[in-house]
Design a protein around this motif. Structure first.
Motif, mmCIF file in Angstrom:
data_model
loop_
_atom_site.group_PDB
_atom_site.id
_atom_site.type_symbol
_atom_site.label_atom_id
_atom_site.label_comp_id
_atom_site.label_asym_id
_atom_site.label_seq_id
_atom_site.Cartn_x
_atom_site.Cartn_y
_atom_site.Cartn_z
ATOM 1 N N LEU A 121 0.819 -1.222 0.000
ATOM 2 C CA LEU A 121 0.000 0.000 0.000
ATOM 3 C C LEU A 121 0.850 1.268 0.000
ATOM 4 O O LEU A 121 1.957 1.283 0.539
ATOM 5 C CB LEU A 121 -0.900 0.017 1.238
ATOM 6 N N ASP A 122 0.287 2.329 -0.586
ATOM 7 C CA ASP A 122 0.913 3.633 -0.454
ATOM 8 C C ASP A 122 0.830 4.043 1.023
ATOM 9 O O ASP A 122 -0.137 3.706 1.708
ATOM 10 C CB ASP A 122 0.163 4.667 -1.307
ATOM 11 N N PRO A 123 1.840 4.776 1.498
ATOM 12 C CA PRO A 123 1.906 5.102 2.934
ATOM 13 C C PRO A 123 0.606 5.693 3.495
ATOM 14 O O PRO A 123 0.194 5.337 4.599
ATOM 15 C CB PRO A 123 3.045 6.120 3.004
ATOM 16 N N GLU A 124 -0.066 6.562 2.712
ATOM 17 C CA GLU A 124 -1.245 7.223 3.293
ATOM 18 C C GLU A 124 -2.438 6.277 3.420
ATOM 19 O O GLU A 124 -3.444 6.628 4.018
ATOM 20 C CB GLU A 124 -1.610 8.488 2.495
ATOM 21 N N MET A 125 -2.317 5.070 2.844
ATOM 22 C CA MET A 125 -3.440 4.136 2.929
ATOM 23 C C MET A 125 -3.232 3.050 3.976
ATOM 24 O O MET A 125 -4.118 2.260 4.257
ATOM 25 C CB MET A 125 -3.664 3.479 1.577
ATOM 26 N N VAL A 126 -2.016 3.025 4.535
ATOM 27 C CA VAL A 126 -1.698 1.977 5.508
ATOM 28 C C VAL A 126 -2.613 2.086 6.723
ATOM 29 O O VAL A 126 -3.164 1.099 7.207
ATOM 30 C CB VAL A 126 -0.207 2.071 5.916
ATOM 31 N N GLN A 127 -2.817 3.331 7.189
ATOM 32 C CA GLN A 127 -3.518 3.524 8.443
ATOM 33 C C GLN A 127 -4.961 3.019 8.399
ATOM 34 O O GLN A 127 -5.436 2.389 9.331
ATOM 35 C CB GLN A 127 -3.483 5.007 8.858
ATOM 36 N N GLU A 128 -5.652 3.280 7.258
ATOM 37 C CA GLU A 128 -7.067 2.883 7.182
ATOM 38 C C GLU A 128 -7.210 1.365 7.296
ATOM 39 O O GLU A 128 -8.178 0.869 7.860
ATOM 40 C CB GLU A 128 -7.701 3.405 5.881
ATOM 41 N N VAL A 129 -6.214 0.621 6.775
ATOM 42 C CA VAL A 129 -6.260 -0.838 6.884
ATOM 43 C C VAL A 129 -5.925 -1.271 8.312
ATOM 44 O O VAL A 129 -6.592 -2.136 8.892
ATOM 45 C CB VAL A 129 -5.299 -1.489 5.859
ATOM 46 N N LEU A 130 -4.910 -0.628 8.888
ATOM 47 C CA LEU A 130 -4.534 -0.973 10.264
ATOM 48 C C LEU A 130 -5.674 -0.677 11.237
ATOM 49 O O LEU A 130 -5.885 -1.409 12.198
ATOM 50 C CB LEU A 130 -3.270 -0.205 10.681
ATOM 51 N N ASP A 131 -6.422 0.413 10.980
ATOM 52 C CA ASP A 131 -7.555 0.743 11.854
ATOM 53 C C ASP A 131 -8.581 -0.373 11.861
ATOM 54 O O ASP A 131 -9.111 -0.745 12.914
ATOM 55 C CB ASP A 131 -8.212 2.058 11.392
ATOM 56 N N VAL A 132 -8.872 -0.916 10.653
ATOM 57 C CA VAL A 132 -9.819 -2.026 10.567
ATOM 58 C C VAL A 132 -9.301 -3.229 11.352
ATOM 59 O O VAL A 132 -10.030 -3.871 12.111
ATOM 60 C CB VAL A 132 -10.067 -2.421 9.090
ATOM 61 N N MET A 133 -7.994 -3.484 11.213
ATOM 62 C CA MET A 133 -7.403 -4.633 11.914
ATOM 63 C C MET A 133 -7.410 -4.437 13.423
ATOM 64 O O MET A 133 -7.678 -5.372 14.180
ATOM 65 C CB MET A 133 -5.975 -4.870 11.403
ATOM 66 N N THR A 134 -7.115 -3.219 13.857
ATOM 67 C CA THR A 134 -7.143 -2.930 15.292
ATOM 68 C C THR A 134 -8.550 -3.137 15.848
ATOM 69 O O THR A 134 -8.724 -3.693 16.933
ATOM 70 C CB THR A 134 -6.677 -1.480 15.553
ATOM 71 N N GLY A 135 -9.543 -2.704 15.062
ATOM 72 C CA GLY A 135 -10.936 -2.906 15.474
ATOM 73 C C GLY A 135 -11.257 -4.377 15.650
ATOM 74 O O GLY A 135 -11.900 -4.783 16.624
ATOM 75 N N LEU A 136 -10.798 -5.199 14.698
ATOM 76 C CA LEU A 136 -11.010 -6.640 14.782
ATOM 77 C C LEU A 136 -10.378 -7.214 16.034
ATOM 78 O O LEU A 136 -10.986 -8.029 16.741
ATOM 79 C CB LEU A 136 -10.355 -7.325 13.573
ATOM 80 N N ALA A 137 -9.147 -6.782 16.298
ATOM 81 C CA ALA A 137 -8.424 -7.276 17.470
ATOM 82 C C ALA A 137 -9.197 -6.928 18.744
ATOM 83 O O ALA A 137 -9.342 -7.757 19.639
ATOM 84 C CB ALA A 137 -7.020 -6.675 17.512
ATOM 85 N N LYS A 138 -9.739 -5.700 18.783
ATOM 86 C CA LYS A 138 -10.517 -5.271 19.961
ATOM 87 C C LYS A 138 -11.748 -6.134 20.153
ATOM 88 O O LYS A 138 -12.182 -6.393 21.259
ATOM 89 C CB LYS A 138 -10.925 -3.803 19.795
ATOM 90 N N ASP A 139 -12.354 -6.584 19.013
ATOM 91 C CA ASP A 139 -13.553 -7.410 19.100
ATOM 92 C C ASP A 139 -13.253 -8.846 19.501
ATOM 93 O O ASP A 139 -14.148 -9.689 19.530
ATOM 94 C CB ASP A 139 -14.292 -7.417 17.753
ATOM 95 N N GLY A 140 -11.961 -9.150 19.724
ATOM 96 C CA GLY A 140 -11.630 -10.473 20.237
ATOM 97 C C GLY A 140 -11.293 -11.502 19.178
ATOM 98 O O GLY A 140 -11.231 -12.697 19.469
ATOM 99 N N MET A 141 -11.088 -11.071 17.923
ATOM 100 C CA MET A 141 -10.717 -12.017 16.875
ATOM 101 C C MET A 141 -9.316 -12.580 17.140
ATOM 102 O O MET A 141 -8.422 -11.838 17.552
ATOM 103 C CB MET A 141 -10.751 -11.294 15.517
#
Lengths: 215, 250
Positions: B175-195
């Motif tokens: 990914l281009d650097p400015e798009m990394v965060q939006e993907v990481l945010d989704v992943m962090t959300g998943l982690a918070k939900d206990g995945m």
């Protein structure tokens, strides 16, 4: 011109036969060839070997010999009686399927391996992966070579002339029996084929345009 | 292991793998308990992507045992397909189906593998696309989306199978650097939900913030297995110190 106009009924009837032979063999060889391509990319080694053997045998044999087998040798085996016309369809289908198989397989190889990996990772079976993901994408890139294979099939139907299966290739015989000018007759047959191939080229252009979107 | 303790979601024991003469995984041991987020770090060529791909058998192993939710990986076939359906995977190169729209991408596997009716599959797909923030892109083709949007769609596609565990194979590396965060945010959300997640990445920030454990691999071996605090502040091995020195200096 008179050769054509005086024998218009003959020309139309025999070109009709050509079209019929072509249409039936085309549909059957497309189906069989696609199945063979699926065998050739299967994860099961035995299936791959069957596919490869089929292609090697049928693609490396002259079409005339395939006709000879089904019209003269096969009846001697006395398994199932088939009409010469059916034998011609069988010979054309089995022969062309080997070429269709290789065209489809080359198309499958153009689909990035990640598409298959993503399908497998989602739990799709081999057949589901092929049918839903890989083949639909493969077919986009095979339109030009597949058209060539189908044009070859259309013209290969004339091989049936040597085996008493009437079609456009038999027009010369009929004309020479009547004492008509055979040279002009053959020129008209050639023009007939040029005209028949044109719609196939058109179909190719349509499919190429329609499937060129969104890669 | 006592009878009462649940089996780990992923168990990798004594796994070796060769690419020809190259020994890419050397006696790898790894357990991921249910609900944990494990981040795998290491220099390129350390075998971390290969490890990730062996867990749903996209790469077969030469020796050792891999179990998912207590089940050893079956050989290629229907059994394996069933197991893979429960293991979500996100690739570096997205691998969205190029001839299908984003919505169809998310719907395909539930309909074909789980036999979910189209209407239900569409509803779930739209909910998931909403969750990853691209519901308005559902009718577009993958090539019409940005890399970040494509990767979020790929995450939604994996989630549509309601997996027990998610594998991420360098999800932000293409990914281009400015798009990394939006993907990481989704992943962090998943982690918070206990995945339960196994994440191969170069994103140190994500490892620090979202990981329960950090695995450091080098030359096909698991060199360290510790908490993020421990790993980043006091790495034990020289190879980890060297690796962190290189990436944290700039």
């Amino acid at each position: 011109m008179s050769v054509l106009t005086n024998n218009l009924e003959l020309f139309l009837r025999l070109f009709g036969q050509t079209l019929q032979l072509f249409a039936i063999s085309a549909v059957l060889s497309l189906v069989l060839g696609t199945l063979l391509a699926a065998l050739r990319v299967s994860p099961v080694p035995v299936f791959r070997a069957i596919g490869a053997t089929y292609v090697t045998v049928l693609r490396n044999t002259p079409l005339t010999l395939v006709f000879v087998f089904f019209l003269f040798a096969y009846p001697l085996l006395e398994i199932l009686r088939i009409e010469p016309y059916t034998a011609a369809v069988v010979a054309l289908t089995l022969y062309t399927a080997a070429f269709v198989c290789e065209v489809v397989r080359s198309g499958i190889n153009t689909v990035p391996v990640g598409q298959a990996e993503a399908s497998r990772a989602l739990g799709l079976t081999f057949t589901q992966m092929l049918g839903n993901v890989v083949l639909p994408q493969a077919l986009r890139s095979v339109v030009p070579p597949m058209t060539s294979t189908m044009i070859a099939l259309l013209k290969n139907t004339t091989v049936a002339s040597g085996f008493a299966v009437p079609q456009a290739g038999s027009i010369r015989d009929a004309l020479s029996e009547q004492g008509d000018n055979v040279l002009f007759g053959l020129i008209w047959v050639a023009i007939g084929f040029v005209v028949l191939v044109m719609p196939l080229t058109y179909v190719q252009q349509v499919f190429e345009k329609r499937w060129s979107v969104a890669r | 292991m006592t009878a009462a303790s649940a089996p780990p979601m992923i168990r990798v024991a004594g796994v070796d793998k060769f690419f020809g003469p190259l020994h890419v995984l050397k006696n790898v041991q790894l357990e991921v308990p249910k609900g944990q987020v494990v981040v795998v770090l290491g220099p390129s060529g350390s075998g971390k992507s290969t490890l990730c791909r062996t867990i749903n058998r996209l790469e077969p192993i030469d020796s050792g045992v891999i179990e998912v939710d207590g089940q050893p990986l079956p050989a290629e076939g229907k059994e394996l397909a069933r197991l893979r359906a429960d293991v979500g995977m996100v690739f570096q190169s997205f691998n969205l189906f190029a001839h299908k729209t984003i919505g169809e991408n998310v719907m395909l596997a539930p309909m074909k593998v789980r036999k979910t009716p189209a209407a239900d599959a569409r509803k779930t797909a739209m909910e998931l696309l909403e969750r990853v923030g691209i519901a308005n892109q559902a009718d577009k083709f993958p090539a019409q989306l940005s890399g970040g949007q494509q990767q979020r769609a790929a995450i939604a596609r994996a989630l549509a199978m309601k997996p027990k565990v998610m594998l991420f194979d360098e999800p932000t590396s293409a990914l281009d650097p400015e798009m990394v965060q939006e993907v990481l945010d989704v992943m962090t959300g998943l982690a918070k939900d206990g995945m339960t997640m196994l994440v191969v990445t170069h994103e140190m920030g994500f490892a620090r913030k979202a990981a329960d454990r950090v695995i450091f691999m080098s030359d096909g071996e698991v060199v360290e297995d510790s908490t993020p605090e421990e790993f980043f502040s006091a790495p034990k091995s020289n190879r980890a110190k060297d690796f962190l020195g290189k990436i944290l200096t700039h």
